[in-house]
Design a protein around this motif. Structure first.
Motif, short mmCIF file in Angstrom:
data_model
loop_
_atom_site.label_atom_id
_atom_site.label_comp_id
_atom_site.label_asym_id
_atom_site.label_seq_id
_atom_site.Cartn_x
_atom_site.Cartn_y
_atom_site.Cartn_z
N LEU A 150 0.84 -1.20 0.00
CA LEU A 150 0.00 0.00 0.00
C LEU A 150 0.87 1.25 0.00
O LEU A 150 1.86 1.31 0.74
CB LEU A 150 -0.91 0.03 1.23
CG LEU A 150 -1.83 -1.18 1.45
CD1 LEU A 150 -2.50 -1.10 2.81
CD2 LEU A 150 -2.87 -1.26 0.34
N LEU A 151 0.53 2.22 -0.83
CA LEU A 151 1.25 3.48 -0.87
C LEU A 151 0.51 4.49 -0.01
O LEU A 151 -0.60 4.92 -0.34
CB LEU A 151 1.35 4.01 -2.31
CG LEU A 151 2.07 5.35 -2.47
CD1 LEU A 151 3.56 5.19 -2.17
CD2 LEU A 151 1.86 5.92 -3.87
N PRO A 152 1.10 4.91 1.11
CA PRO A 152 0.41 5.86 1.99
C PRO A 152 0.39 7.26 1.37
O PRO A 152 1.33 7.66 0.67
CB PRO A 152 1.26 5.83 3.27
CG PRO A 152 2.62 5.42 2.80
CD PRO A 152 2.41 4.50 1.64
N ALA A 153 -0.67 8.00 1.63
CA ALA A 153 -0.77 9.36 1.14
C ALA A 153 0.10 10.31 1.93
O ALA A 153 0.33 11.44 1.51
CB ALA A 153 -2.22 9.84 1.17
N SER A 154 0.59 9.85 3.08
CA SER A 154 1.44 10.67 3.92
C SER A 154 2.41 9.77 4.67
O SER A 154 2.10 8.61 4.96
CB SER A 154 0.59 11.47 4.92
OG SER A 154 1.40 12.11 5.89
N THR A 155 3.59 10.29 4.97
CA THR A 155 4.55 9.52 5.77
C THR A 155 4.35 9.77 7.25
O THR A 155 4.97 9.11 8.07
CB THR A 155 6.00 9.89 5.38
OG1 THR A 155 6.19 11.31 5.55
CG2 THR A 155 6.28 9.52 3.93
N THR A 156 3.51 10.72 7.59
CA THR A 156 3.22 11.04 8.98
C THR A 156 1.75 10.77 9.27
O THR A 156 0.86 11.41 8.70
CB THR A 156 3.53 12.52 9.29
OG1 THR A 156 4.89 12.80 8.96
CG2 THR A 156 3.30 12.81 10.77
N ARG A 157 1.50 9.80 10.11
CA ARG A 157 0.14 9.47 10.54
C ARG A 157 -0.79 9.25 9.34
O ARG A 157 -1.83 9.92 9.22
CB ARG A 157 -0.40 10.57 11.44
CG ARG A 157 -1.30 10.05 12.56
CD ARG A 157 -1.65 11.17 13.49
NE ARG A 157 -2.30 10.68 14.69
CZ ARG A 157 -2.72 11.45 15.69
NH1 ARG A 157 -2.57 12.75 15.62
NH2 ARG A 157 -3.30 10.93 16.75
N PRO A 158 -0.47 8.34 8.43
CA PRO A 158 -1.30 8.14 7.22
C PRO A 158 -2.70 7.65 7.56
O PRO A 158 -2.88 6.79 8.42
CB PRO A 158 -0.51 7.10 6.42
CG PRO A 158 0.30 6.37 7.46
CD PRO A 158 0.65 7.39 8.48
N ARG A 159 -3.68 8.19 6.84
CA ARG A 159 -5.07 7.76 7.00
C ARG A 159 -5.69 7.39 5.65
O ARG A 159 -6.83 6.97 5.60
CB ARG A 159 -5.90 8.86 7.67
CG ARG A 159 -5.48 9.15 9.12
CD ARG A 159 -5.67 7.94 10.02
NE ARG A 159 -5.26 8.18 11.38
CZ ARG A 159 -4.06 7.91 11.86
NH1 ARG A 159 -3.14 7.38 11.07
NH2 ARG A 159 -3.75 8.16 13.11
N THR A 160 -4.93 7.56 4.57
CA THR A 160 -5.36 7.19 3.23
C THR A 160 -4.22 6.48 2.53
O THR A 160 -3.05 6.86 2.71
CB THR A 160 -5.78 8.43 2.41
OG1 THR A 160 -6.81 9.13 3.09
CG2 THR A 160 -6.27 8.03 1.03
#
Length: 213
Positions: A150-160
């Protein structure tokens, strides 16, 4: 013949345990098997992007695995982390020096699942994720997501997050069909809920399109 598919099979009990009532079916799996609540979750432990429906007496109604209690455990082959239930694991977790918070939320020392919106080729899914708490992992959520494909939308606290499959799917659509990111995302939303695409749970429409680009 096609109308027969809109009703449950003649077998009333779960075709897995053959004990409880079979009220659930999977549209993505082959066959017309009916499962009970616990068996349908167990059967999809490694199939988080399948589409499940529940027979409510008159018709089948869409039901997400998240609603049925499915928990996605990061690491350990989908099994619960042996350290996730140890309160000391989260109490000893260092604060994120940049963001100023612990990456895993807890209640009374116990890790609680993180609600994650995941965009896949077959639709938008919401899952409850429990992170790996093994010593030495640094509890980096974005790294755990990458290891899960999965590719996170953010490297900090990803929620998407986006599956690698949907990214490849968009690349081919863009190359062969000249599909824009916004049009592709609208297609994904309609695949999730064709009748009411605006109700599809996405955190930020523009943000999602930017990541597809």
């Amino acid at each position: 013949m096609l109308l027969d598919l809109e009703k449950p099979s003649d077998v009333s009990e779960c075709q897995s345990c053959q004990i409880d009532e079979g009220r659930f079916r999977c549209l993505t799996c082959s066959g017309d098997q009916m499962f009970c609540h616990s068996c349908v979750v167990k059967a999809h432990q490694f199939l988080p992007f399948q589409k499940v429906q529940e027979w409510i007496g008159k018709c089948f109604q869409d039901k997400s695995l998240e609603e049925l209690g499915f928990i996605w455990h990061m690491g350990h082959g989908g099994q619960p982390c042996p350290f996730s239930d140890d309160p000391q694991t989260w109490e000893d977790m260092p604060l994120d020096t940049e963001a100023g918070f612990r990456p895993t939320e807890t209640i009374n020392g116990q890790a609680i699942p993180t609600t994650l919106t995941i965009i896949h080729s077959t639709g938008v899914f919401v899952h409850n994720v429990v992170w790996c708490g093994c010593p030495g992992t640094k509890h980096q959520q974005h790294v755990q997501l990458l290891k899960a494909g999965l590719l996170p939308a953010s490297t900090t606290r990803p929620r998407t997050a986006f599956t690698f499959e949907v990214l490849d799917h968009f690349l081919i659509d863009a190359l062969e069909c000249k599909t824009s990111a916004s049009s592709f995302f609208e297609k994904i939303r309609r695949m999730t809920n064709n009748s009411f695409p605006d109700t599809v749970p996405v955190r930020s429409y523009k943000y999602s399109c930017q990541h597809l680009n």
